[in-house]
Design a protein around this motif. Structure first.
Motif, PDB file in Angstrom:
ATOM      1  N   ASP A   1      -7.566  -1.798  -4.138  1.00 53.03           N
ATOM      2  CA  ASP A   1      -8.558  -1.091  -3.350  1.00 53.03           C
ATOM      3  C   ASP A   1      -8.005   0.273  -2.959  1.00 53.03           C
ATOM      4  OD1 ASP A   1     -10.947  -0.650  -2.044  1.00 53.03           O
ATOM      5  OD2 ASP A   1     -10.539  -2.011  -0.388  1.00 53.03           O
ATOM      6  N   THR A   2      -8.886   1.117  -2.506  1.00 53.06           N
ATOM      7  CA  THR A   2      -8.498   2.437  -2.023  1.00 53.06           C
ATOM      8  C   THR A   2      -9.075   2.613  -0.628  1.00 53.06           C
ATOM      9  OG1 THR A   2      -8.556   3.334  -4.254  1.00 53.06           O
ATOM     10  CG2 THR A   2      -8.609   4.918  -2.467  1.00 53.06           C
ATOM     11  N   SER A   3      -8.238   3.077   0.283  1.00 54.52           N
ATOM     12  CA  SER A   3      -8.674   3.359   1.641  1.00 54.52           C
ATOM     13  C   SER A   3      -8.595   4.867   1.852  1.00 54.52           C
ATOM     14  CB  SER A   3      -7.758   2.639   2.634  1.00 54.52           C
ATOM     15  OG  SER A   3      -8.027   3.051   3.943  1.00 54.52           O
ATOM     16  N   THR A   4      -9.670   5.453   2.357  1.00 54.12           N
ATOM     17  CA  THR A   4      -9.707   6.895   2.576  1.00 54.12           C
ATOM     18  C   THR A   4      -9.803   7.190   4.068  1.00 54.12           C
ATOM     19  OG1 THR A   4     -10.842   7.210   0.470  1.00 54.12           O
ATOM     20  CG2 THR A   4     -10.913   9.044   2.023  1.00 54.12           C
ATOM     21  N   GLU A   5      -8.952   8.096   4.526  1.00 54.98           N
ATOM     22  CA  GLU A   5      -8.974   8.515   5.929  1.00 54.98           C
ATOM     23  C   GLU A   5      -9.293  10.004   5.984  1.00 54.98           C
ATOM     24  OE1 GLU A   5      -5.896   9.060   9.642  1.00 54.98           O
ATOM     25  OE2 GLU A   5      -5.544   7.418   8.242  1.00 54.98           O
TER      26      GLU A   5
ATOM     27  N   SER B   1       0.835  -1.196   0.000  1.00 57.55           N
ATOM     28  CA  SER B   1       0.000   0.000   0.000  1.00 57.55           C
ATOM     29  C   SER B   1       0.868   1.244   0.000  1.00 57.55           C
ATOM     30  CB  SER B   1      -0.917   0.008   1.226  1.00 57.55           C
ATOM     31  OG  SER B   1      -0.148   0.049   2.412  1.00 57.55           O
TER      32      SER B   1
ATOM     33  N   GLU C   1      -5.865   9.379   0.726  1.00 60.00           N
ATOM     34  CA  GLU C   1      -6.205   8.097   0.137  1.00 60.00           C
ATOM     35  C   GLU C   1      -4.969   7.217   0.049  1.00 60.00           C
ATOM     36  OE1 GLU C   1     -10.020   8.894  -2.738  1.00 60.00           O
ATOM     37  OE2 GLU C   1      -8.077   8.500  -3.659  1.00 60.00           O
ATOM     38  N   THR C   2      -5.155   5.959   0.358  1.00 61.00           N
ATOM     39  CA  THR C   2      -4.092   4.978   0.257  1.00 61.00           C
ATOM     40  C   THR C   2      -4.500   3.948  -0.784  1.00 61.00           C
ATOM     41  OG1 THR C   2      -3.502   5.275   2.582  1.00 61.00           O
ATOM     42  CG2 THR C   2      -2.776   3.241   1.531  1.00 61.00           C
TER      43      THR C   2
END
Length: 126
Positions: free
Chosen positions: A93-97, A57, A114-115
């Motif tokens: 996938d994309t992870s948003t914080e 990631s 975004e990661t």
């Protein structure tokens, strides 16, 4: 002198920080020195030897594509460590914080990051 330090600092940041892992499920082979030689595939070739599940990631690019590129590069590094010469992608996938920071005097500054996450099977193909 200041320009040189700024340039070195910028290059360190732009080099792209990514993190990854490998879960060995087969026989590890000798590490591959040049991770850029690891191929990225979308389907499992016939006769491939499964070595490890790999995941990487990154959220450090200037845009989504650059973050994805850093994550794929890290995926190749993880595969090369266990001696794989290819990775069959199994997911992206994309992870948003989202973070809110209170401001003195009232209000909140909201930021998001975004990661990009990539997963695959590290394999050996002849």
């Amino acid at each position: 002198m200041k320009k040189t330090l700024l340039l070195l600092f910028s290059l360190a940041i732009l080099a792209g920080c990514a993190e990854g892992s490998a879960l060995v499920i087969g026989d590890v082979r000798p590490a591959i020195e040049d991770h850029t030689m690891v191929k990225i595939l979308t389907t499992m070739p016939e006769g491939a030897e499964q070595i490890a599940l790999v995941k990487a990631s990154s959220g450090d690019g200037w845009n989504q594509q650059q973050s994805l590129d850093y994550a794929v590069d890290e995926l190749k590094r993880q595969a090369a460590k266990v001696g794989a010469n290819a990775v069959v992608l199994s997911g992206q996938d994309t992870s948003t914080e989202v973070t809110g920071v209170p401001v003195y005097g009232g209000g909140t500054i909201v930021t998001s990051s975004e990661t990009q996450i990539v997963k695959g099977m590290a394999i050996w193909i002849d």
